[in-house]
Each structure stands twice: as C-alpha cells, then as structure tokens.
Scaffold this active site. Structure first.
Site, mmCIF file in Angstrom:
data_model
loop_
_atom_site.group_PDB
_atom_site.id
_atom_site.type_symbol
_atom_site.label_atom_id
_atom_site.label_comp_id
_atom_site.label_asym_id
_atom_site.label_seq_id
_atom_site.Cartn_x
_atom_site.Cartn_y
_atom_site.Cartn_z
ATOM 1 N N GLY A 140 0.783 -1.231 0.000
ATOM 2 C CA GLY A 140 0.000 0.000 0.000
ATOM 3 C C GLY A 140 0.812 1.277 0.000
ATOM 4 N N SER B 9 -0.750 -5.525 -5.722
ATOM 5 C CA SER B 9 -0.106 -6.473 -6.635
ATOM 6 C C SER B 9 0.067 -7.794 -5.910
ATOM 7 C CB SER B 9 1.267 -5.949 -7.074
ATOM 8 O OG SER B 9 1.154 -4.721 -7.741
ATOM 9 N N GLY C 230 4.680 -5.779 -1.512
ATOM 10 C CA GLY C 230 5.310 -5.155 -0.353
ATOM 11 C C GLY C 230 5.246 -6.035 0.876
ATOM 12 N N GLU D 202 4.237 -7.665 4.218
ATOM 13 C CA GLU D 202 2.861 -7.876 4.687
ATOM 14 C C GLU D 202 2.805 -8.477 6.083
ATOM 15 O OE1 GLU D 202 0.471 -8.524 0.472
ATOM 16 O OE2 GLU D 202 0.885 -10.276 1.712
#
Length: 456
Positions: A4, A54, A277, A279
C-alpha cells in the site's frame, strides 16, 4: 515499501515518463503502458491494506536503441502469483479484479452464465466484500478490452481468457456429498452437476471425465494402477488445486503474450521492479513468508547500495561523512534460506519425506532454531495454534501459520486432472498442460528462491 506504500503507482509514473521522453518508432511505449491494466486485472486484488494490491511481482526491462535512444523493446518477468487467492480470500478482501469486472458486464454474464452474481459464487463470496471503494470495475474492464487489442491478442485468445476465467468460477460452485464405496470406504459424488458441466464445456473437456477425476484419483505403484475414491473434503481440496493451477498457468500465458507483443531489438535498458510489499496480516501463511523473504532480500540490496557502497566511494575519494548505522538483516536471510537448515529448505525436505507433515515440519523447525534470536514460538502455542511460529523481520515480527505450508509448497495437481486438461479440445487450454513426462516438478519455494537470486 510495505503493502500500500505506492510502488505500483510509482511504477506507472516511471513508465509514463520514459514513454513520454523517449517514445518509439513502433508504438512499443504505448504497448508497455497498456500491459498495466491487463496484468492488474488478472494479477491485482483488493486487500485489507490496499484496493489495488499487486499479488505478483514483476521486473520490467525497457530497452533503448543505441542510435536513436528511443524505446525499442521491453520484457516483463513475473514472480509468484498468489494462487491461493483464487479459492480463498480473508474477510474484507476480494479475489482478482477480473472476476468482478466480468460479473458486472451484461454481455459477459450472458455469454459465460455468470448471471447468478458474485454473491452466489463460492470463489467470490467468502470475504463478505463484493464492491471495493474507489474501484470502478466497469471502467477497468473497458481498459482490459483496449489492452487486449493494443497488445495484439487475437479475438480467440481474448475470448479464451474470459471463458477460462468463467470456468474457474463455475468450478468453485461444485459441491460434493458422501458416497459409500466398496469395503466401507467413504467416497464422494457431485451434488449438483450443472456447474461441473458448464466448467467442462468452457474448458473443452468431457464432463464425464472431469467428474471422474474430481471424485477419484489413480495411483501407480510399479506396474499396477489403483483407483482411490476421494471423500468430500479431499475432493474439494483437489478441485481447489485444479482451479489454482488453471488460473496460474493462464496468467503465465498472458505475460508471455504481452512479451511477444513488446519484443524487439535489445540494447541498454532501464529496469523497474514492482513487487509485492512487506505484509503482516491477521493470518499469515506460506505466501506471506515468500513475500516477506523477497522484501528482506530487497532491503539488503538497498542497504548494500545506499550505505555500504556509497560509504566506500566517499572513503576512496577522501570525502568526509558521518557514518550511518543501519540494521544488517543477514541473520534473518540465513534463517530463511541458508543451507541446509533454512526454513524454506527444511520445508522442501519435509515435502520429499513420504510421511512428512506440517506438524513434523513445525517440530523440526522448533528443534533446529529454538536458540535463534530471529525465530520464536509461543510458549503456549500447543494450546492456541501448535503450527504457529514467528520471525523477527526488519520491518517487524510476523506470526506465520504453517498449517498449509506443505500443500502450498508442493503446488501439485493430481496426474489424472492434469491429463484431462491436457486432452482439452481447446488448443490454448491443452497447451497449458504439456506432456507430463517431460515435466520435472520443483517446489514453489525452490522456484521462487531461484527467481529471486536471478533478480538480485
């Protein structure tokens, strides 16, 4: 950046800038931009952290002509699509965008029998969220149509992609009921054959053959082949594996076709990495471990180039500077990947053991790494979650649930299911399943580590 943070949007801006500044003779720069809405539709999803997250990584090389400096070609490499999302989504999340885009389009819903709506498809209704804030599925689908055309997909390929996506939704609606087999063995039968027949039609396979491989599997021992009935739970697991494999292979096909459209002369290139990214979710599984492992690798690369190499340059040139302290995450990388007892290597090893299990893997993990400061287990885990462990990453401590690690890492499909798909009357579907004899299957962990090392 964490999930994000804006990596995907930054990638788009970088590509737009290069396209604007350099241009090309053969419209390559526009094709590179048009690849975004297509790959995002099939590879991005709404998560708790991000409306357009993504769920795969991509490395984009933009090549330039040495004489004119214009863009002459490009290439996209994709990494670790989160296939488990196809069959399960956490509360407040969505499946891949393309499913919702298709279900709001009247022509596609009619053509592919999607009229019952997202709330009635098992692969879309588990999370309780259908409509995502600030996501315009209708507008995004229009971009997907344009992208297919701009990237030179044939009308057959475009129709096949939509039809295969719809087939997966119908596969998800197949349910099983118990059935008594010989010798008091519990097998299963399909409760309602309608979604199965629709899926078989869209995949170009015989309904009777699909039904058989969903309810039975055959095992070859030496020269003898035995047929084993599957109980409803195992039949469901097999069905989900089939859905994930078809979707993952279709996604790889789409990336390959995009690359076909943007190939050309190779020269010096600018590379852009848009990857998942870091997580931390309420429930973190095998995918999160791989994603966070990738981010550990990237963080180390950042440390090396931004701190170590830059300081070495300053020192060689006699420039005075103030040393910056940074966290060296090599210990975490060793914990995850170092031979022979890294977490992922021990997982691969357990997957090769005939009697291997997630429980045995967890016990071996705890025995091996109990003194590692970067590895932790809850003292009371056997009361709460006996398959949970924690890793102290550079970005924070993450608790992983290893209950499905082995299944996800094996990433296998029953031979019978593979063979039925390979026999499809649709040449595009059949091509996703090449001759099994020439296929040497590697674990997902092995594949991902290899891709990551190549990327580094």
């Amino acid at each position: 950046g964490e999930s994000g943070a804006g990596k995907t949007e930054a990638t788009k801006q970088c590509l737009k800038f290069l396209a604007s500044v350099a241009g090309s003779k053969e419209n390559v720069e526009n094709k590179i931009l048009m690849a975004n809405p297509l790959l995002e539709a099939f590879g991005n999803a709404k998560t708790i952290r991000n409306n357009n997250s993504s769920r795969f990584g991509k490395w984009i090389e933009v090549h330039f002509d040495p004489q004119t400096r214009a863009i002459c070609s490009a290439q996209i490499l994709n990494y670790l699509l989160e296939k488990s999302r196809v069959v399960f989504q956490q509360k407040g999340e969505r499946n891949y965008h393309i499913f919702y885009q298709m279900c709001q389009d009247s022509q596609l819903t009619s053509q592919y029998e999607l009229g019952i709506g997202p709330k009635n498809f098992n692969y879309m209704n588990q999370s309780g969220l259908i409509k995502a804030h600030d996501v315009d599925d209708a507008s995004d689908l229009a971009e997907v149509h344009s992208a297919f055309d701009a990237l030179n997909f044939s009308s057959d390929e475009k129709e096949w992609a939509f039809r295969t996506t719809a087939a997966i939704l119908h596969l998800g609606n197949i349910s099983f009921k118990k059935k008594s087999e010989k010798g008091s063995v519990t097998g299963s039968s399909i409760a309602d054959t309608k979604p199965m027949k629709i899926a078989a039609d869209f995949l170009g396979v015989k309904a009777s053959e699909l039904e058989h491989v969903l309810c039975y599997r055959s095992i070859a021992v030496r020269s003898e082949r035995s047929v084993i009935p599957l109980d409803p739970e195992k039949a469901r697991d097999g069905l989900n594996s089939l859905s994930k494999q078809i979707y993952g292979k279709m996604f790889d096909f789409l990336v390959k076709r995009v690359n076909d459209s943007i190939e050309g002369r190779r020269g010096r290139f600018i590379g852009i990495l848009d990857i998942f990214g870091f997580e931390i979710f309420e429930n973190n599984s095998f995918e999160q471990l791989c994603i966070n492992f990738a981010n550990e690798k990237l963080q180390q690369q950042f440390n090396r180039t931004t701190f170590k190499e830059e300081e070495a340059l300053y020192t060689s040139e006699g420039i005075k500077f103030q040393h910056i302290e940074f966290i060296d995450n090599q210990k975490v990388l060793n914990l995850i990947e170092k031979k022979p007892v890294g977490v992922l290597l021990m997982l691969d090893e357990e997957c090769l053991v005939p009697e291997g299990s997630n429980e045995k893997f967890m016990n071996k993990l705890e025995s091996q790494h109990s003194r590692n400061v970067k590895f932790q287990t809850d003292k009371h885990r056997k009361m709460h979650n006996k398959l949970a462990f924690e890793i102290d990453h550079y970005a924070g401590i993450v608790k992983y649930d290893s209950s499905q690690f082995m299944e996800k890492n094996k990433d296998t499909l029953f031979q019978d299911m593979y063979d039925v798909c390979a026999s499809s009357s649709d040449h595009l579907t059949a091509a996703l399943f090449p001759d099994m004899n020439r296929r040497k299957h590697k674990s997902l962990s092995f594949q991902f580590r290899g891709q990551l090392n190549d990327l580094m």
